[in-house]
Motif scaffolding. Sequence first.
Motif, PDB file in Angstrom:
ATOM      1  N   UNK A  96      45.099  50.428  37.154  1.00 44.20           N
ATOM      2  CA  UNK A  96      44.907  49.714  35.900  1.00 44.20           C
ATOM      3  C   UNK A  96      43.933  50.477  35.014  1.00 44.20           C
ATOM      4  N   UNK A 107      35.093  43.818  32.273  1.00 43.17           N
ATOM      5  CA  UNK A 107      36.373  44.343  31.809  1.00 43.17           C
ATOM      6  C   UNK A 107      37.108  43.225  31.076  1.00 43.17           C
ATOM      7  N   UNK A 111      45.328  46.766  31.143  1.00 40.87           N
ATOM      8  CA  UNK A 111      46.739  47.112  31.090  1.00 40.87           C
ATOM      9  C   UNK A 111      47.483  46.358  32.178  1.00 40.87           C
TER      10      UNK A 111
ATOM     11  N   UNK B  36      30.681  39.244  36.839  1.00 43.60           N
ATOM     12  CA  UNK B  36      31.885  38.765  36.170  1.00 43.60           C
ATOM     13  C   UNK B  36      32.913  38.341  37.210  1.00 43.60           C
ATOM     14  N   UNK B  38      37.242  37.453  37.802  1.00 48.58           N
ATOM     15  CA  UNK B  38      38.583  37.720  37.318  1.00 48.58           C
ATOM     16  C   UNK B  38      39.593  36.897  38.109  1.00 48.58           C
ATOM     17  N   UNK B  40      43.628  36.644  39.100  1.00 51.19           N
ATOM     18  CA  UNK B  40      44.820  37.482  39.151  1.00 51.19           C
ATOM     19  C   UNK B  40      45.977  36.723  39.792  1.00 51.19           C
ATOM     20  N   UNK B  45      48.076  41.592  35.887  1.00 51.19           N
ATOM     21  CA  UNK B  45      46.766  42.212  35.767  1.00 51.19           C
ATOM     22  C   UNK B  45      45.681  41.148  35.897  1.00 51.19           C
ATOM     23  N   UNK B  46      44.509  41.517  36.392  1.00 51.41           N
ATOM     24  CA  UNK B  46      43.383  40.571  36.406  1.00 51.41           C
ATOM     25  C   UNK B  46      43.046  40.113  34.990  1.00 51.41           C
ATOM     26  N   UNK B  48      39.851  38.277  32.781  1.00 47.64           N
ATOM     27  CA  UNK B  48      38.435  37.915  32.768  1.00 47.64           C
ATOM     28  C   UNK B  48      38.278  36.418  32.531  1.00 47.64           C
ATOM     29  N   UNK B  89      38.440  37.515  41.898  1.00 43.04           N
ATOM     30  CA  UNK B  89      37.585  38.640  42.245  1.00 43.04           C
ATOM     31  C   UNK B  89      36.276  38.552  41.473  1.00 43.04           C
ATOM     32  N   UNK B 101      33.251  45.588  43.179  1.00 41.65           N
ATOM     33  CA  UNK B 101      34.068  44.381  43.209  1.00 41.65           C
ATOM     34  C   UNK B 101      33.955  43.709  44.571  1.00 41.65           C
ATOM     35  N   UNK B 102      34.261  42.420  44.582  1.00 42.29           N
ATOM     36  CA  UNK B 102      34.424  41.713  45.836  1.00 42.29           C
ATOM     37  C   UNK B 102      35.819  41.949  46.387  1.00 42.29           C
ATOM     38  N   UNK B 103      36.018  41.560  47.635  1.00 39.97           N
ATOM     39  CA  UNK B 103      37.308  41.770  48.274  1.00 39.97           C
ATOM     40  C   UNK B 103      38.392  40.805  47.836  1.00 39.97           C
TER      41      UNK B 103
END
Lengths: 120, 110
Positions: A96, A107, A111, B36, B38, B40, B45-46, B48, B89, B101-103
């Motif tokens: 991405x 972010x 994309x 932050x 996210x 998904x 795409x993730x 926010x 995430x 990032x987290x898993x």
Amino acid sequence: QVQLHESGPGLVKPSQTLSLTCTVSGDSISTDSYYWSWIRQPAGKGLEWIGRIYPTGTTNYNPSLNSRVTMSLDTSKNQFFLELSSVTAADTAVYFCARTIVVPYYFDFWGQGTLVTVSS
Amino acid sequence: QSALTQPPSASGSRGQSVTISCTGTSSDIGDYNYVSWYQQHPGKAPKLIIYEVNKRPSGVPDRFSGSKSGNTASLSVSGLQAEDEADYYCSSYAGNNNVVFGGGTELTVL
């Protein structure tokens, strides 16, 4: 509305270099409020930050990938690029590109992602 | 740097609330208010949903909220709806120009 679109080969041979392009519309990558980042996600796994580039060309990379990653940009085309060298099967992932807010480092636009498979 | 630690799964019934944790260290979550979150959905795409620990972007329902205590950040979702079923995430600035990032946590709405 900001839009990002990744493009590039979907198949790369082991030991070769993965090259991707992110084309940005609805915003200028020259804006000094943002970084431009690459993030990847292997199938069924979590997200991994690869690195980011600032409009001046300054880059920051994930230390685990630092020796293999190169990012660049072309402000005239409103595009930025990722190169990942010496790839192995472990680099197979959805890649991405994303706009990154300077300092809070989040972010806000992504994309849709592009799948890159490393295989002979 | 190590990834942040999230539970692999969480669940809750429609209308109820659920909280997802994200544990880091004093070098990332504990040192910066730059967490932050996210959302998904499969094949997407993730997106926010939370930034700077507890701020929501325009358009994100106020059912989503974030908080932080010490080295652990949390995402709470109240009034669970079917469309909240997704992977979540967390992310944090980790100093030295790095981001982690987290898993990921798979949220199931029962």
